[in-house]
Design a protein around this motif. Structure first.
Motif, mmCIF file in Angstrom:
data_model
loop_
_atom_site.group_PDB
_atom_site.id
_atom_site.type_symbol
_atom_site.label_atom_id
_atom_site.label_comp_id
_atom_site.label_asym_id
_atom_site.label_seq_id
_atom_site.Cartn_x
_atom_site.Cartn_y
_atom_site.Cartn_z
ATOM 1 N N THR A 43 0.804 -1.223 0.000
ATOM 2 C CA THR A 43 0.000 0.000 0.000
ATOM 3 C C THR A 43 0.840 1.278 0.000
ATOM 4 O O THR A 43 0.350 2.339 0.377
ATOM 5 C CB THR A 43 -0.963 0.014 1.198
ATOM 6 N N ASP A 94 -8.150 3.919 -2.614
ATOM 7 C CA ASP A 94 -9.570 3.791 -2.962
ATOM 8 C C ASP A 94 -9.776 3.916 -4.469
ATOM 9 O O ASP A 94 -10.601 3.207 -5.051
ATOM 10 C CB ASP A 94 -10.386 4.867 -2.232
ATOM 11 N N LEU A 116 -4.650 -5.951 -1.075
ATOM 12 C CA LEU A 116 -3.812 -4.864 -0.563
ATOM 13 C C LEU A 116 -3.083 -5.339 0.689
ATOM 14 O O LEU A 116 -3.713 -5.760 1.661
ATOM 15 C CB LEU A 116 -4.674 -3.644 -0.243
ATOM 16 N N VAL A 149 -12.029 -6.354 -3.651
ATOM 17 C CA VAL A 149 -10.825 -5.924 -2.938
ATOM 18 C C VAL A 149 -10.759 -6.643 -1.600
ATOM 19 O O VAL A 149 -11.755 -6.723 -0.872
ATOM 20 C CB VAL A 149 -10.819 -4.397 -2.698
ATOM 21 N N ALA A 179 -8.517 0.664 -5.970
ATOM 22 C CA ALA A 179 -9.453 -0.418 -5.644
ATOM 23 C C ALA A 179 -10.708 -0.349 -6.499
ATOM 24 O O ALA A 179 -11.314 -1.378 -6.807
ATOM 25 C CB ALA A 179 -9.807 -0.360 -4.166
ATOM 26 N N ARG A 186 -8.354 -6.583 1.864
ATOM 27 C CA ARG A 186 -7.326 -5.838 2.583
ATOM 28 C C ARG A 186 -6.735 -6.729 3.668
ATOM 29 O O ARG A 186 -7.402 -7.068 4.651
ATOM 30 C CB ARG A 186 -7.919 -4.556 3.187
#
Length: 212
Positions: free
Chosen positions: A92, A139, A122, A148, A142, A150
């Motif tokens: 990230t 964002d 991510l 997505v 994504a 995380r």
């Protein structure tokens, strides 16, 4: 293992309007991932889901070690493999997000062979929340992915070698609902519960994409 850059295929030329949607921004060939001509999986059971690293040290290799049904796509689209369901993996930080954005745009343009993009994973580049500017860019990136996931920051991933990490398999029971049981601490004997849950979601998405 040979990989054929996408730009070497005549039917993937940027000026082919029958392939790329009008108005779609396509990254230059130097910023796309190559399309593998030969299978990436050559030993054992073929992976059901592939993790495509958007850049070096993205975490894709580590996650491929943790999630038993996953394979490391070795920085290319596994178009010659039996299963061709792919998730892009990136850190990230700004460079990682930029690299992932390029691969997502490449997929949107249909320049990935017969691979199916499942989404984006991510991986945090540091503990704690992202700075505001990075959060906004994450964002945006994504939004170019079908789904997505995380990954949480897991200290175990820093302090252990890949072959020491616990492995999640689809045969393991579902994690308990929130509030029913205290979440187990990460360890080398049981997969981190959040990583296991993400692995299961991606595995389910891959099987659904394959029609199983």
């Amino acid at each position: 293992m040979a990989a054929q850059p996408a730009e070497h295929h005549d039917y993937y030329r940027d000026d082919d309007v029958s392939v790329t949607p009008a108005g779609l921004r396509i990254p230059p060939p130097s910023r796309r991932a190559p399309i593998h001509d030969d299978p990436v999986a050559v030993h054992g059971r073929p992976p059901v889901m592939w993790l495509l690293a958007a850049h070096g040290r993205s975490g894709a290799g580590t996650l491929a070690q943790i999630w038993a049904p996953a394979g490391d796509a070795r920085r290319g689209w596994p178009a010659a493999d039996r299963h061709r369901n792919v998730v892009v993996v990136c850190r990230t930080d700004r460079a990682g997000l930029d690299a992932a954005h390029d691969l997502l745009l490449q997929a949107q343009a249909g320049l990935v062979g017969d691979c199916t993009l499942l989404g984006l994973v991510l991986v945090p580049d540091a503990p704690g929340p992202l700075p505001k500017t990075l959060r906004r860019w994450a964002d945006v990136v994504a939004s170019a992915a079908p789904a997505v996931w995380r990954v949480p920051y897991v200290e175990d991933l820093r302090t252990h070698r890949q072959n020491e990490l616990a492995i999640w398999t689809p045969t393991e029971p579902e994690p308990p609902p929130p509030g029913r049981m205290r979440a187990p601490a990460p360890s080398t004997t049981s997969p981190h519960h959040e990583l296991a849950a993400i692995g299961r979601e991606i595995f389910t998405a891959a099987r659904n994409a394959s029609g199983h």
